[in-house]
Design an enzyme around this catalytic site. Structure first.
Site, PDB file in Angstrom:
ATOM      1  N   CYS A   1       0.833  -1.200   0.000  1.00 57.58           N
ATOM      2  CA  CYS A   1       0.000   0.000   0.000  1.00 57.58           C
ATOM      3  C   CYS A   1       0.875   1.260   0.000  1.00 57.58           C
ATOM      4  O   CYS A   1       1.552   1.541  -0.978  1.00 57.58           O
ATOM      5  CB  CYS A   1      -0.963  -0.043   1.185  1.00 57.58           C
ATOM      6  SG  CYS A   1      -2.408   1.036   0.974  1.00 57.58           S
TER       7      CYS A   1
ATOM      8  N   HIS B   1      -3.587  -5.640   1.245  1.00 56.70           N
ATOM      9  CA  HIS B   1      -3.294  -5.964   2.636  1.00 56.70           C
ATOM     10  C   HIS B   1      -3.781  -7.380   2.954  1.00 56.70           C
ATOM     11  O   HIS B   1      -4.630  -7.927   2.258  1.00 56.70           O
ATOM     12  CB  HIS B   1      -4.019  -4.998   3.574  1.00 56.70           C
ATOM     13  CG  HIS B   1      -3.502  -3.599   3.542  1.00 56.70           C
ATOM     14  ND1 HIS B   1      -2.305  -3.237   4.114  1.00 56.70           N
ATOM     15  CD2 HIS B   1      -4.034  -2.466   3.021  1.00 56.70           C
ATOM     16  CE1 HIS B   1      -2.131  -1.932   3.951  1.00 56.70           C
ATOM     17  NE2 HIS B   1      -3.153  -1.446   3.288  1.00 56.70           N
TER      18      HIS B   1
END
Length: 477
Positions: A326, A423
């Protein structure tokens, strides 16, 4: 409602354990936290986000996370400002001094969410934030007594004996709060005791006499707590695991969604270290992880201030691997542009240049549960996205994974640097084994989700053995 005498006294774990204990007794139970402050968020079934602690408590209750379980989530972006997420969606970004003006309208949303949970479940276990003794924050409070009184919820006060001064914590809280707030407290418990609990008998009786509150027990320290996802970055392990494969994560100042690391910390044969400020990246590590961040450009500056940019270049030159997740993925590119000032002052920051991509921050936030296929191993896995910004560039032609047949993430030409917006990938046992095998690790055999389930059961049993759980649950009648 469980409130605490301070932050990190164990409220989240206590609620999780009680949720599992209530579920084991056949009750339909749900967790609730009116206001949470955390950069470790989970995606809900509605496509919103809540604090990771409430997601764990939902799991303990046998439920999927819902936005109503944490209607107000504050995600710090600086020392004085935070993104405000209401019922799962970003509302605004405010400075701390301006947040109080939002609270009246937020209380309405909090009570709305609480009302829906009350209607759907036999029992709702609520968690406070910080401490009700922070009387400077009492005006327009929605996190502790402000909520408890508005919703007419009885309060149990938890103190932490591990940090010392638990008698003063509990008695002092009663002394400083408003008498009408103190009247909401129906009892107390003492958490994190080490040693023989009988040695605290006189202190326990003193608290009962001085406050007039009923004691619900002394809970010994639960040594297996580290196996459960943590919400506070301060709970990240300095080092864990064995020595076969050495993994290092950079401890960014605004690290987010760091529960990505939890399965690696439990994996046999993996040594996971989280570097604090000023510590160099070890020359013998196999993989460096750049985690998520709530202030990507700010943490890129922080990374450079530690000299980690130089260390990363040397690490790659030695043949080491790098994974950015991310915000960490965005940092690996050539530039990070924020023309609208989404995360701070508008501008552009040079990236680390380890991936040939460019990222532009956008106001739209992507929140979704995702299934993907890892490009290098062909292994499928489940993950989730929770980010703002779009990344593009030549290295995207070598994706990290495929989502619905479309490329996701990027990999450098030499294959040693990769990045992804996904994630939670390491929670998938088969993917984690395949990924680590590519780095030279042997079979670990960890069943991560089962480990978490077993630990929640052990926590519930621990609480049943040492606390008056029946009495606690009766408080809701």
């Amino acid at each position: 409602m469980i409130q605490g005498t301070g932050s990190n006294v164990g409220k989240s774990l206590l609620v999780a354990g009680l949720c599992r204990a209530a579920r084991r007794r056949g009750l339909r139970v749900a967790p609730f936290k009116p206001q949470n402050m955390s950069n470790n968020a989970a995606v809900t079934v509605e496509g919103g986000e809540i604090g990771r602690a409430q997601a764990l408590q939902a799991l303990a209750s046998g439920l999927q996370p819902r936005v109503d379980m944490n209607p107000v989530l504050l995600k710090p972006e600086s020392d004085r400002g935070a993104q405000v997420v209401v019922q799962g969606q970003r509302l605004t970004t405010v400075q701390a001094r301006d947040y109080a003006s939002l609270k009246p309208q937020l209380l309405e949303r909090v009570l709305e969410s609480f009302g829906r949970l009350k209607a759907d479940y036999d029992l709702v276990l609520a968690e406070g934030a910080g401490s009700p003794a922070e009387v400077n924050l009492r005006d327009r409070d929605i996190a502790n007594m402000g909520f408890a009184r508005a919703a007419e919820v009885p309060v149990l006060l938890a103190g932490d004996i591990d940090r010392g001064g638990v008698i003063a914590q509990l008695v002092g809280t009663q002394a400083v709060i408003d008498p009408a707030d103190a009247a909401m407290i129906v009892g107390f418990l003492v958490n994190k005791f080490r040693g023989d609990p009988r040695l605290f008998d006189e202190g326990y009786r003193f608290i009962e006499r001085r406050t007039g509150w009923r004691g619900f027990g002394v809970l010994p320290y639960f040594p297996e707590a580290w196996k459960l996802p943590a919400e506070d970055a301060l709970d990240l392990p300095a080092e864990s695991g064995g020595r076969e494969l050495k993994v290092v994560c950079l401890g960014l100042s605004r690290i987010a969604n760091f529960d990505d690391l939890d399965p690696l910390a439990l994996e046999p044969g993996v040594s996971l270290s989280v570097l604090g400020p000023g510590r160099p990246i070890p020359g013998d590590c196999d993989l460096v992880i750049l985690p998520g961040s709530k202030s990507t450009r700010g943490d890129l500056d922080f990374l450079r201030a530690q000299g980690w940019d130089v260390d990363l270049t040397a690490h790659r030159r030695r043949g080491g691997r790098v994974l950015g997740i991310c915000g960490g993925y965005q940092m690996l590119g050539r530039t990070l542009c924020d023309p609208q000032g989404i995360e701070g002052p508008p501008g552009e920051t040079p990236g680390l240049g380890l991936l040939d991509i460019e990222t532009e921050m956008t106001a739209a936030k992507r929140l979704s549960e995702t299934r993907a296929v890892h490009a290098a191993t062909g292994q499928g896995f489940a993950g989730y996205e929770i980010h703002m910004g779009r990344s593009a560039g030549p290295d995207r032609a070598r994706p990290f994974a495929f989502v619905d047949g479309q490329p996701e993430g990027a990999v450098s030409a030499d294959g040693r640097v990769c990045g992804s917006y996904l994630h939670g990938m390491f929670r998938d046992d088969a993917f984690r084994a395949a990924f680590l095998r590519e780095l030279g690790a042997g079979p670990g055999g960890l069943r991560y989700d089962q480990t978490v389930e077993d630990t929640l059961d052990a926590l519930a049993q621990h609480m049943e053995a040492h606390l008056d759980v029946s009495g606690l649950l009766d408080l809701a009648l």
